[in-house]
Design a protein around this motif. Structure first.
Motif, PDB file in Angstrom:
ATOM      1  N   LYS A   1      64.211 -29.923  47.928  1.00 22.62           N
ATOM      2  CA  LYS A   1      65.438 -29.929  48.731  1.00 22.62           C
ATOM      3  C   LYS A   1      66.030 -31.329  48.772  1.00 22.62           C
ATOM      4  CE  LYS A   1      66.942 -27.314  52.691  1.00 22.62           C
ATOM      5  NZ  LYS A   1      66.664 -26.911  54.067  1.00 22.62           N
TER       6      LYS A   1
ATOM      7  N   LEU B   1      69.728 -32.482  47.630  1.00 22.75           N
ATOM      8  CA  LEU B   1      70.642 -33.151  48.552  1.00 22.75           C
ATOM      9  C   LEU B   1      71.096 -34.496  48.007  1.00 22.75           C
ATOM     10  CD1 LEU B   1      68.950 -32.237  51.888  1.00 22.75           C
ATOM     11  CD2 LEU B   1      71.206 -31.569  51.109  1.00 22.75           C
TER      12      LEU B   1
ATOM     13  N   GLU C   1      72.344 -21.645  53.688  1.00 26.58           N
ATOM     14  CA  GLU C   1      72.500 -23.008  54.187  1.00 26.58           C
ATOM     15  C   GLU C   1      73.432 -23.815  53.293  1.00 26.58           C
ATOM     16  OE1 GLU C   1      68.614 -24.576  54.532  1.00 26.58           O
ATOM     17  OE2 GLU C   1      69.234 -26.240  55.810  1.00 26.58           O
TER      18      GLU C   1
ATOM     19  N   GLN D   1      77.595 -25.092  53.572  1.00 27.71           N
ATOM     20  CA  GLN D   1      78.064 -26.465  53.378  1.00 27.71           C
ATOM     21  C   GLN D   1      79.138 -26.545  52.302  1.00 27.71           C
ATOM     22  OE1 GLN D   1      76.815 -29.519  54.726  1.00 27.71           O
ATOM     23  NE2 GLN D   1      75.699 -28.349  56.252  1.00 27.71           N
TER      24      GLN D   1
ATOM     25  N   TYR E   1      76.443 -47.998  54.531  1.00 26.48           N
ATOM     26  CA  TYR E   1      76.792 -46.596  54.300  1.00 26.48           C
ATOM     27  C   TYR E   1      76.112 -45.684  55.316  1.00 26.48           C
ATOM     28  CZ  TYR E   1      77.290 -42.245  51.590  1.00 26.48           C
ATOM     29  OH  TYR E   1      77.564 -40.973  51.167  1.00 26.48           O
ATOM     30  N   SER E   2      74.812 -45.834  55.487  1.00 26.90           N
ATOM     31  CA  SER E   2      74.123 -44.952  56.442  1.00 26.90           C
ATOM     32  C   SER E   2      74.545 -45.246  57.860  1.00 26.90           C
ATOM     33  CB  SER E   2      72.599 -45.027  56.345  1.00 26.90           C
ATOM     34  OG  SER E   2      72.176 -45.856  55.365  1.00 26.90           O
TER      35      SER E   2
ATOM     36  N   ILE F   1      77.735 -33.268  53.566  1.00 29.41           N
ATOM     37  CA  ILE F   1      77.306 -33.921  52.333  1.00 29.41           C
ATOM     38  C   ILE F   1      78.149 -33.550  51.148  1.00 29.41           C
ATOM     39  CG2 ILE F   1      74.955 -34.729  51.867  1.00 29.41           C
ATOM     40  CD1 ILE F   1      74.583 -31.448  51.875  1.00 29.41           C
ATOM     41  N   VAL F   2      78.565 -32.318  51.120  1.00 32.23           N
ATOM     42  CA  VAL F   2      79.273 -31.872  49.928  1.00 32.23           C
ATOM     43  C   VAL F   2      80.715 -32.374  49.912  1.00 32.23           C
ATOM     44  CG1 VAL F   2      79.942 -29.880  48.600  1.00 32.23           C
ATOM     45  CG2 VAL F   2      77.857 -29.836  49.908  1.00 32.23           C
ATOM     46  N   LYS F   3      81.364 -32.306  51.066  1.00 38.79           N
ATOM     47  CA  LYS F   3      82.754 -32.765  51.122  1.00 38.79           C
ATOM     48  C   LYS F   3      82.879 -33.820  52.218  1.00 38.79           C
ATOM     49  CE  LYS F   3      84.754 -28.670  49.157  1.00 38.79           C
ATOM     50  NZ  LYS F   3      84.128 -27.377  49.388  1.00 38.79           N
TER      51      LYS F   3
ATOM     52  N   PHE G   1      66.709 -33.693  55.867  1.00 40.51           N
ATOM     53  CA  PHE G   1      66.435 -32.815  54.736  1.00 40.51           C
ATOM     54  C   PHE G   1      66.122 -31.393  55.147  1.00 40.51           C
ATOM     55  CE2 PHE G   1      66.910 -36.058  51.794  1.00 40.51           C
ATOM     56  CZ  PHE G   1      66.293 -37.202  52.265  1.00 40.51           C
ATOM     57  N   GLY G   2      65.777 -31.195  56.405  1.00 41.61           N
ATOM     58  CA  GLY G   2      65.494 -29.843  56.853  1.00 41.61           C
ATOM     59  C   GLY G   2      66.761 -29.155  57.340  1.00 41.61           C
ATOM     60  N   ARG G   3      67.517 -29.851  58.177  1.00 37.13           N
ATOM     61  CA  ARG G   3      68.694 -29.207  58.742  1.00 37.13           C
ATOM     62  C   ARG G   3      69.994 -29.688  58.112  1.00 37.13           C
ATOM     63  NH1 ARG G   3      66.620 -30.792  63.806  1.00 37.13           N
ATOM     64  NH2 ARG G   3      68.496 -32.054  64.067  1.00 37.13           N
ATOM     65  N   LEU G   4      69.910 -30.554  57.117  1.00 34.16           N
ATOM     66  CA  LEU G   4      71.095 -31.086  56.461  1.00 34.16           C
ATOM     67  C   LEU G   4      72.005 -31.815  57.439  1.00 34.16           C
ATOM     68  CD1 LEU G   4      72.107 -28.286  53.950  1.00 34.16           C
ATOM     69  CD2 LEU G   4      70.351 -30.002  53.806  1.00 34.16           C
TER      70      LEU G   4
ATOM     71  N   PHE H   1      72.815 -35.068  58.249  1.00 37.57           N
ATOM     72  CA  PHE H   1      72.664 -36.457  57.836  1.00 37.57           C
ATOM     73  C   PHE H   1      73.045 -37.429  58.937  1.00 37.57           C
ATOM     74  CE2 PHE H   1      72.289 -36.813  53.083  1.00 37.57           C
ATOM     75  CZ  PHE H   1      71.770 -35.551  52.950  1.00 37.57           C
TER      76      PHE H   1
ATOM     77  N   GLY I   1      70.238 -37.788  61.307  1.00 42.50           N
ATOM     78  CA  GLY I   1      69.144 -38.518  60.676  1.00 42.50           C
ATOM     79  C   GLY I   1      69.431 -40.007  60.621  1.00 42.50           C
TER      80      GLY I   1
END
Lengths: 453, 299, 279
Positions: A117, A121, A142, A146, B35-36, B46-48, B263-266, B268, B271
């Protein structure tokens, strides 16, 4: 000074020679073959723009010889977490596909299961996502939520036919908010495994109903020497077969609420059964953490029964070659029907793919009888319902295919891992006596409802 | 105000020495950190990324209010409080012993160092194996050999007891590291100082506390700071032994929580916020430690 | 007479304590070793034995014989060596600047580098990946090496600064009076005198690069370029962990790091600095 340098160089050379030796020992074929693939894939592609993650490789390999094909081959990346045997067979599947589609090259990358995963990501966050991947069914909704996955229904050729040819349970894991974002590539489910020696020693019968199951579990228990039944843990996957067989449900069909479902009477009964068995000492304490695994315990006779999947056949062959494994359907619940939980992986296409048509062709091939039968040779259960009873399939597939007819998928929702956690914690609290089963599941229902809103 | 040529020259020289490190540090640490940091203020997609929603300090506040986070902070703090002093003290003892005039020094050093060079993953699995509730070495010793307990202890099933293997693992793995560095520090102390003290009639204990420890100060400071940072940042052993907070999310460390969020719940943003909360604390503690413990060493 | 006796007693105590500690340190490794020699069926046998009843080399043969093990081994060796050498130069130069040179913003810069050591590396992986991508460093050993060096700079510089500060200034002052430049002083005076520190940096940097996993896992996808920790991770199956093979592979991968350690720990020569002071 001279001395130190000499020794250093000597040690370094020893290490280098040692590793060259190791390389030689390793299967030279595969190394060469993969080098071949690398060279092939680095052909500069002119018109069809290469995927972003190919760009880096291209720049690096600009010295490689150019291909002299009339059509420029398009490169599709495919990420997976297959085992050794599956990975080897995958090469054959790819070869067959490329033969039928000379304008497409498939480039697979294998990742370690626990970190897959993270790898996906990282790729997504940096614009380096693959074209396609084989991912755990629980992740599809999931990633779809996204916006990472490409919608397939209405876009992919023959999607409806392909979808109809698969089992309903596995297919449903690809569904999110009105559309399908993947196709089930392989599936599996869990069935009952029973240890011949333990059963024969007690002259016990393999249970077909839940009542029989509970009775036999305690019959075959003696202190710490032997347990009638063992679960792998308290995560939902472990009690799920019994849960579903006894009529339990997590949420309603529209996925709007958990009240009356996860804490409904059937669910409570299912978890109560397990908690009672545990309190009577008939279930091994390993499920709370840090004990002997179900696979090892079953093979050594410590656990008379476990519930697990088809991978056990190869695992036992490799690690406990003298052990004879037996399968049976999950015992039936109060209404006389069996059920189980669906596992497996779905094949998906990522949104940013530069070659979606080629990617979808690859997906379609993965769902063809040809590919599915090839992977079946290495123990991968196909998702095509038409293959039930096919003589080319290994014999032990029969019981799993049979169980798949009634197996149910877990909730296809992006927040599933949190829901899993809520149920997991509820099970733990009940086992530890911190709450009654009803109280624990009520709390889980409240937590799941929060997630659904 | 013009810079004197001397100053310019100083800067120029310094630049030569600093440049390579800076050239690497900027793109690979500074920029990623920025960045973080930025992400931590968003509900990051993350994707957009352009669709990410600004949430200000919400990620931080949510974390601080979360009882699971609070428990994780407690667990992490305990881990540091227990493992850091243990490693320093044991490492110092081993280093002093190894510094004596004994044979097979190299062999001892190598063996003591072995835990350090084994990967965290393997060692965690090893300790998990040894502390198994049903067939572990530790239970065997406690129950069947020493007869200290009469039932198997289910170490990994208990939210408190599961920290015993985790702490022991951290200490076991780190003692060799501390010993090696302390040993190097000991080597730098000239022999004649000891000789002079011995001539003056100082006992071994006096020599130890009045010469060795003070002269080891820079080394010890370094060790305390690094070990503390390491302890607060620990996560691999916890992740593997507790599978991420089991049971019941009571055994998290801050970073395993961050790992789960990212990484589990996306999530970011969350995190990143958790990471920066930790970084902030680590930074403050490190500065305090350095200021408190640092003193100029005069001969 | 009593002095000799005192020394003897000291020696006996020293040895006893060391060996006692050693047993504690070595037992887990012993356990790993005997497990790697057992067939899977005996992995969980009780009571645990001191030496397995059935010894097999199957785990080693299978683990080492797996397709790419040797190749990954070589790759790791290459990456770790280059990383180590590069890190030594980069961080010792930086450490010298902090220890001996004066320049504006020195304290500020020091804390910046320190800060870099404090942020969880796991959090940085994704932005690092993006940067590496823009710099076209993915799928290349250079990408691994540069990031590994960077991740080590903070700690190794901090360590070396401590060592450099501990070196008495007399030698340098003498050299300065003789007209030597900072560069010369660095190479001819400081560097050679810091052998213990450099040795430690070597050991730790090599170790770091040898066993690093998260970055290597995502930065390199090409099978022929992957490093050793990934090979070992692939032994952990989804459904069953083949403990024997995991431990066999781990023990084998320990060897180079042990060699590096053995080679460089010889440099803890006591009292180097004193010889320059006398007279």
């Amino acid at each position: 000074m001279l001395d130190k340098n000499k020794i250093f160089v000597l040690a370094l050379s020893v290490m280098v020679i040692f590793s060259l030796f190791l390389v030689g020992c390793g299967q030279a074929n595969n190394v060469v073959e993969d080098e071949g693939n690398t060279v092939e894939n680095s052909e500069p592609v002119e018109n069809s723009a290469p995927n972003e993650n190919e760009a880096a490789e291209e720049n690096a390999d600009m010295d490689e010889p150019e291909a002299e094909e009339a059509m420029e081959p398009v490169v599709i990346s495919y990420w997976h977490t297959m085992s050794d045997a599956e990975t080897a067979q995958l090469d054959n599947v790819i070869a067959a596909f490329e033969e039928q589609n000379p304008d497409i090259t498939v480039e697979p990358t294998r990742y370690a299961y626990d970190d897959f995963k993270q790898a996906i990501l990282t790729g997504l966050a940096s614009g380096g996502a693959p074209d396609t991947a084989r991912m755990d069914i629980a992740w599809v909704s999931e990633f779809a939520d996204q916006g990472a996955l490409m919608q397939l229904d209405g876009v992919m050729d023959d999607f409806d036919d392909l979808a109809a040819s698969t089992f309903a349970g596995p297919l449903s894991t690809n569904y999110w908010q009105g559309h399908y974002y993947g196709l089930p590539q392989n599936t599996n489910t869990q069935v009952l495994l029973w240890n011949t020696e333990d059963f024969e020693a007690a002259s016990a019968e393999v249970p077909t109903t839940m009542d029989e199951f509970a009775a036999v579990a305690c019959e075959l228990t003696s202190g710490e020497e032997q347990y009638g039944y063992a679960l792998g843990g308290t995560y939902f996957w472990a009690p799920a077969p019994i849960f579903y067989a006894m009529g339990g449900k997590v949420v309603d069909d529209e996925i709007t609420t958990a009240t009356g479902y996860i804490n409904g009477p059937e669910s409570v009964e299912a978890f109560s059964l397990l908690v009672d068995l545990y309190n009577q000492g008939c279930i091994s304490p390993n499920l709370l953490g840090g004990g002997i695994g179900t696979a090892d315990g079953h093979a050594t006779g410590l656990y008379a029964m476990i519930i697990d999947g088809p991978w056990m056949v190869d695992i036992y062959k490799g690690n406990y070659p003298d052990f004879e494994v037996n399968f049976a359907l999950i015992p039936t619940g109060a209404d006389g029907t069996t059920s189980s939980v669906v596992g497996g992986e779905d094949a998906v296409v990522f949104e940013g793919s530069e070659n979606p048509e080629a990617a979808m062709k690859w997906l379609a091939f993965l769902l063809s009888e040809e590919s599915q039968l090839m992977m079946a040779e290495v123990g991968v259960i196909p998702t095509l319902s038409g293959l039930i009873g096919n003589p080319a399939l290994p014999e032990y597939f029969d019981i799993f295919l049979q169980q798949l007819e009634t197996a149910q998928a877990r909730v296809p929702h992006p927040a599933w891992s949190d829901m899993d956690n809520a149920i997991n914690n509820a099970f733990q609290r009940a086992l530890r006596g911190e709450q009654t089963v009803q109280e624990a599941l009520d709390q889980a229902a409240a937590e799941i409802n929060d997630l659904l809103n | 105000m013009t810079l004197s040529t001397k100053k310019l020259r100083q800067i120029g020289i310094a630049l030569i020495f600093i440049l390579p490190a800076l050239l690497l540090f900027s793109p690979f640490v500074i920029i990623p950190m920025a960045y973080s940091f930025r992400i931590s203020f968003y509900d990051w997609n993350i994707v957009k990324p352009e669709l990410s929603e600004w949430v200000g300090l919400q990620n931080y506040l949510d974390a601080l209010k979360d009882p699971i986070f609070q428990r994780a902070a407690l667990n992490t703090g305990m881990y540091a409080v227990v493992t850091v002093p243990a490693q320093i003290v044991l490492g110092l003892m081993v280093a002093v012993l190894l510094n004596q005039d004994i044979r097979s020094k190299a062999l001892f050093r190598v063996l003591y160092y072995l835990p350090v060079i084994t990967s965290w993953v393997v060692v965690s699995l090893l300790f998990e194996y040894m502390f198994s509730g049903q067939a572990g070495l530790i239970n065997y010793v406690l129950r069947d050999v020493l007869h200290v307990v009469d039932k198997n202890i289910l170490w990994l099933a208990d939210p408190i007891l599961t920290f015993v293997p985790i702490h022991l693992l951290g200490i076991w793995k780190g003692v060799g590291w501390t010993a090696v560095i302390t040993l190097a520090g000991l080597q730098a102390i000239p022999e004649n100082i000891y000789e002079a003290a011995e001539v003056d009639g100082a006992s071994p204990v006096q020599r130890f506390f009045n010469i060795t420890v003070p002269l080891l100060r820079p080394t010890l400071v370094f060790e305390v700071v690094v070990l503390t940072i390491g302890a607060l940042n620990a996560y691999i052993s916890n992740l593997l032994i507790t599978n991420g907070g089991d049971p019941l999310d009571r055994t998290h460390f801050i970073l395993t929580l961050m790992y789960e969020a990212t990484f589990g719940r996306l999530d970011f943003g969350s995190g990143a916020a958790i990471s920066y909360l930790l970084t902030f604390v680590v930074f403050i503690i490190s500065i305090i430690q350095i200021q408190l413990l640092q003193k100029q060493v005069e001969y | 007479m009593s002095q000799k006796r005192e020394r003897r007693i000291r020696k006996i105590i020293t040895y006893t304590l060391l060996i006692f500690g050693l047993v504690i340190v070595v037992v887990p490794f012993w356990y790993m070793l005997i497990t790697s020699l057992k067939p899977q069926a005996f992995i969980f046998e009780m009571p645990p034995r001191l030496w397995p009843a059935e010894v097999t080399l199957k785990n080693y043969i299978e683990a080492l014989g797996k397709d790419y093990f040797g190749l990954y081994f070589l790759n790791s060796l290459f990456v770790a060596s280059i990383t180590t050498v590069t890190t030594i130069f980069v961080s010792s130069m930086l450490a010298y600047a902090f220890a001996r040179l004066e320049f504006p913003g020195k304290k500020f810069l020091f804390y910046i580098f320190l800060l870099g050591m404090m942020i969880p590396p796991v959090m940085l992986i994704i932005p690092q990946f993006i940067v590496a991508k823009h710099l076209d460093l993915l799928e290349k050993f250079t990408g691994l090496i540069l990031v590994y060096v960077t991740m080590n700079i903070s700690m190794q510089t901090f360590l070396l600064r401590g060592f450099f500060e501990g070196i008495p200034k007399d030698l340098e002052d003498a050299a300065l009076i003789d007209g030597a430049s900072n560069w010369t002083i660095f190479w001819k005076v400081i560097f050679p005198l810091s052998r213990p520190g450099i040795a430690v940096v070597t050991i730790f940097t090599f170790l770091y690069s040898w066993e690093e996993f998260p970055w290597a896992h995502v930065a390199i996808k090409e099978t022929t370029k992957r490093t050793l920790p990934i090979a070992i991770a692939l032994f952990q199956g989804q459904h069953l962990t083949e403990w024997g093979q995991v431990f066999a592979a781990s023990l084998v991968s320990l060897v180079p790091v042990v060699i590096v350690f053995v080679l460089f720990q010889r440099h803890f020569i006591q009292g180097i600095t004193t010889t320059g002071l006398k007279g």
